[in-house]
Scaffold this motif. Structure first.
Motif, PDB file in Angstrom:
ATOM      1  N   LEU A  11      46.091  27.683  22.139  1.00  0.00           N
ATOM      2  CA  LEU A  11      45.016  26.866  22.713  1.00  0.00           C
ATOM      3  C   LEU A  11      44.178  27.673  23.687  1.00  0.00           C
ATOM      4  O   LEU A  11      42.938  27.601  23.688  1.00  0.00           O
ATOM      5  N   LYS A  12      44.833  28.450  24.534  1.00  0.00           N
ATOM      6  CA  LYS A  12      44.123  29.282  25.503  1.00  0.00           C
ATOM      7  C   LYS A  12      43.250  30.316  24.796  1.00  0.00           C
ATOM      8  O   LYS A  12      42.127  30.623  25.195  1.00  0.00           O
ATOM      9  N   SER A  13      43.821  30.869  23.728  1.00  0.00           N
ATOM     10  CA  SER A  13      43.083  31.868  22.956  1.00  0.00           C
ATOM     11  C   SER A  13      41.838  31.274  22.326  1.00  0.00           C
ATOM     12  O   SER A  13      40.747  31.873  22.335  1.00  0.00           O
ATOM     13  N   ASN A  14      41.964  30.051  21.818  1.00  0.00           N
ATOM     14  CA  ASN A  14      40.805  29.375  21.191  1.00  0.00           C
ATOM     15  C   ASN A  14      39.735  29.056  22.222  1.00  0.00           C
ATOM     16  O   ASN A  14      38.527  29.174  21.967  1.00  0.00           O
ATOM     17  N   GLU A  15      40.208  28.633  23.421  1.00  0.00           N
ATOM     18  CA  GLU A  15      39.265  28.308  24.477  1.00  0.00           C
ATOM     19  C   GLU A  15      38.479  29.556  24.928  1.00  0.00           C
ATOM     20  O   GLU A  15      37.281  29.474  25.217  1.00  0.00           O
TER      21      GLU A  15
END
Length: 283
Positions: free
Chosen positions: A276-280
């Motif tokens: 999720l952090k990577s996508n954000e």
């Protein structure tokens, strides 16, 4: 003259017949003696020798039966029967003893009675007979309800479990809260080896002077290094001023499975958070 000659011949014949009879009797006795000695030599050997059988060899033993000097190839010595190990519970109607000492369901003695009377009581009150002490004379049986038998079985199982726990090997380690990192690593490796052998490990930490180390955090740090196999049997606690202790033990199979499942879920959650952090960041 003729009469004297005839008498002489008769005497000679009688003497000859007597001698022949005597020799025959002597020969018969000698034959019997030799035959007995010969057979006795073959059939009744000394005890320290083995007895030969056309099918097997058997060491002679005074407890083995003998018939006419022959040691039989089987032992007639009485063997002590082994007492059957039966689980605690109802014996049903299978009672090998004629006279029993019976105790009722309240623990009161009903005295000695014939087994038929005991079975009659069992049927009348809808109870079960349980063997308590077989080695006594007469054997002791107790009338019990199904619930009483179940409770007693649970008590015995718990007692057996606690006795097994009491036999657990326990190792001990003691050191100061100011222990150097290298020494702590060495002790932690030793703890891991003991845990691998399923020993209990008692750890005692003494608070060093002028040391602000949190001993409880130190216990958790040690547990973290062996967390894949160990858990607290006794959680960290202060036993006296400046001294704290805990006991580690090897986890059961059930606990290990639960721990592995929890770790798997934890790693899966962490991976999702990272994604999720990577996508954000990419957005």
């Amino acid at each position: 003259m003729g009469g004297n000659l005839f008498c002489l011949l008769c005497c000679l014949l009688r003497m000859t017949a007597f001698c022949v009879m005597k020799l025959l009797c002597q020969a018969t006795r000698n034959e019997q003696r030799y035959a007995k000695r010969f057979c006795g030599t073959i059939l009744t050997q000394r005890q320290h020798k083995r007895v030969f059988s056309p099918f097997r060899k058997v060491v002679s033993d005074p407890t083995k039966s003998t018939v006419f000097g022959l040691t039989q190839p089987f032992c007639t010595a009485k063997k002590t029967p082994k007492e059957p190990k039966t689980a605690f519970g109802s014996v049903g109607r299978r009672i090998p003893y004629r006279i029993l000492h019976v105790i009722n369901q309240d623990g009161e003695s009903l005295g000695n009675m014939h087994r038929s009377e005991a079975l009659k009581l069992m049927d009348q009150h809808d109870l079960k007979l349980v063997l308590l002490r077989e080695n006594e004379e007469p054997p002791v049986y107790r009338l019990m309800t199904g619930q009483q038998i179940h409770e007693e079985q649970l008590k015995r199982a718990e007692k057996k479990k606690s006795s097994a726990k009491s036999e657990m090997v326990r190792k001990e380690l003691s050191f100061s809260s100011a222990i150097a990192k290298n020494d702590l690593d060495t002790k932690t490796k030793q703890i891991a080896q003991w845990i691998e052998k399923k020993y209990q490990v008692k750890i005692t930490i003494r608070q060093a002077k002028d040391s602000n180390t949190d001993m409880f955090m130190l216990f958790d740090q040690i547990l973290e290094t062996v967390s894949e196999k160990a858990t607290y049997l006794s959680k960290p606690k202060i036993t006296r001023e400046g001294v704290s202790t805990c006991i580690l033990r090897h986890m059961s199979d059930k606990e290990l499975k639960a721990y592995q499942k929890m770790e798997k879920q934890k790693s899966s959650t962490e991976k999702k958070d990272e994604d999720l952090k990577s996508n954000e960041l990419h957005q």
